[in-house]
Design a protein around this motif. Structure first.
Motif, short mmCIF file in Angstrom:
data_model
loop_
_atom_site.label_atom_id
_atom_site.label_comp_id
_atom_site.label_asym_id
_atom_site.label_seq_id
_atom_site.Cartn_x
_atom_site.Cartn_y
_atom_site.Cartn_z
N GLU A 163 17.99 -8.68 49.22
CA GLU A 163 17.78 -9.57 50.04
C GLU A 163 16.39 -9.83 50.73
N PRO B 138 20.87 -4.88 51.05
CA PRO B 138 20.87 -6.09 51.94
C PRO B 138 19.67 -5.86 52.79
N CYS C 172 18.55 -6.91 58.63
CA CYS C 172 19.71 -7.03 59.56
C CYS C 172 21.08 -6.56 58.94
N ASN C 173 21.31 -7.34 57.97
CA ASN C 173 22.72 -7.02 57.19
C ASN C 173 22.89 -5.75 56.92
N ASP C 174 22.04 -4.84 56.78
CA ASP C 174 22.19 -3.49 56.34
C ASP C 174 22.62 -2.65 57.48
N THR D 50 27.23 -5.84 62.33
CA THR D 50 26.80 -6.88 61.34
C THR D 50 26.97 -6.40 60.03
N ALA D 51 26.62 -5.09 59.76
CA ALA D 51 26.92 -4.82 58.21
C ALA D 51 28.37 -4.85 58.02
N TRP E 289 29.01 -8.47 57.19
CA TRP E 289 28.32 -8.87 55.96
C TRP E 289 29.23 -8.36 54.66
#
Length: 292
Positions: free
Chosen positions: A133, A186, A189-191, A199-200, A203
């Motif tokens: 990402e 990711p 942020c998404n990881d 958040t993970a 996602w």
């Protein structure tokens, strides 16, 4: 960010000079001996499509407390005795992909020999891609949320392999013919690194169904989801094992070398480094259940 990029570029520029000096003076390398493969690969091809998602900085308890992650553990299998190799991130990623931390104890750039699972697969003509990402075409200079320290493949041979692609390419590949190994990273942020495990979890709830709805996963696929390191300091992180017929809790002690051993066995290439002695999950996957 610009200063970090300049530092990486400077380090890469002086690496050949340092290597030449090392040879001339017969000095020993500063990092650990790298992994060597002494076993011939099986003449037959890979047995499964392998998908790997690596997330960031969560303890086992934190991760399993999230609603979607917990549902995956209930529906498929979770390795409850799985361990990282300590802080920081980079050594864990190197261990997962080459069977060695190479003596690295930071997140800086280190030019390593051209080894690792990616190079192995390329030489064996087994397809693979690393979906990143935020990746815009340059392993050493892509913007946030991409992070070089979470992309181990350029470290091997100090180059950006053509197999590294933007994460958006995965949707197209899943609708066609995905590679035998899909490594998925990711952004920051998404990881969960910058934005937390919730958040993970959100996602994953959007992303994982794209894999499990694919023909490749339904036919012979397995998806591994793990975390690079625990933020609780206990080295205890989950490994989710998501395969169509896989169920239950895996209590065998495992670590990142075990993940590499399993990937290598499934793709039928020799194990590297400390993965040679690690416990693989191939028997459990064949049985569809945990085996003591």
């Amino acid at each position: 960010m610009l200063s970090d990029i300049a530092t990486i570029r400077s380090v890469r520029a002086i690496v050949p000079v340092l290597l030449a000096l090392a040879v001339a003076t017969a000095c020993q390398p500063a990092v650990q001996s790298g992994p060597r493969s002494t076993v011939s690969a099986s003449p037959s091809g890979p047995s499964r499509h392998v998908f790997v998602i690596v997330l960031e900085n969560s303890s086992y308890q934190q991760a399993l407390a999230q609603s979607y992650i917990s549902s995956l553990a209930d529906q498929y299998a979770v390795a409850s005795n799985y361990h990282d190799l300590g802080e920081p991130s980079l050594p864990n990623y190197l261990a997962m992909t080459s069977g060695s931390t190479w003596g690295v104890s930071d997140n800086e750039f280190h030019a390593l020999p051209a080894t690792g699972i990616g190079n192995q697969l390329t030489k064996a003509r087994v397809s693979w891609k690393a979906y990143m990402e935020g990746f815009t075409g340059d392993c050493f200079d892509s913007p946030y949320p991409y992070a070089l320290k979470h992309n181990p493949f350029p470290y091997y041979g100090d180059e950006c392999p053509p197999n590294i692609v933007p994460m958006t390419d995965l949707v197209t590949d899943l609708n066609g013919t995905p590679p035998w190994l899909s490594w998925i990273t990711p952004g920051l942020c998404n990881d969960g690194h910058d934005c937390g495990v919730r958040t993970a979890d959100r996602w994953l709830s959007r992303f994982v169904p794209q894999i499990t709805d694919s023909t490749a996963w339904k036919k012979d696929g397995v998806l591994f989801i793990t975390w690079d390191e625990s933020d609780a300091g206990d080295n205890h992180v989950p490994l989710l094992v998501i395969a169509p017929k896989m169920r239950g809790e895996i209590t065998t002690r495992l670590d990142h070398y075990s993940l590499l051993a399993t990937i290598s066995d499934l793709l039928r290439v020799p194990r590297l480094g400390l993965a040679k002695q690690a416990t693989s999950l191939t028997r459990q996957l064949q049985a569809g259940r945990p085996i003591p």
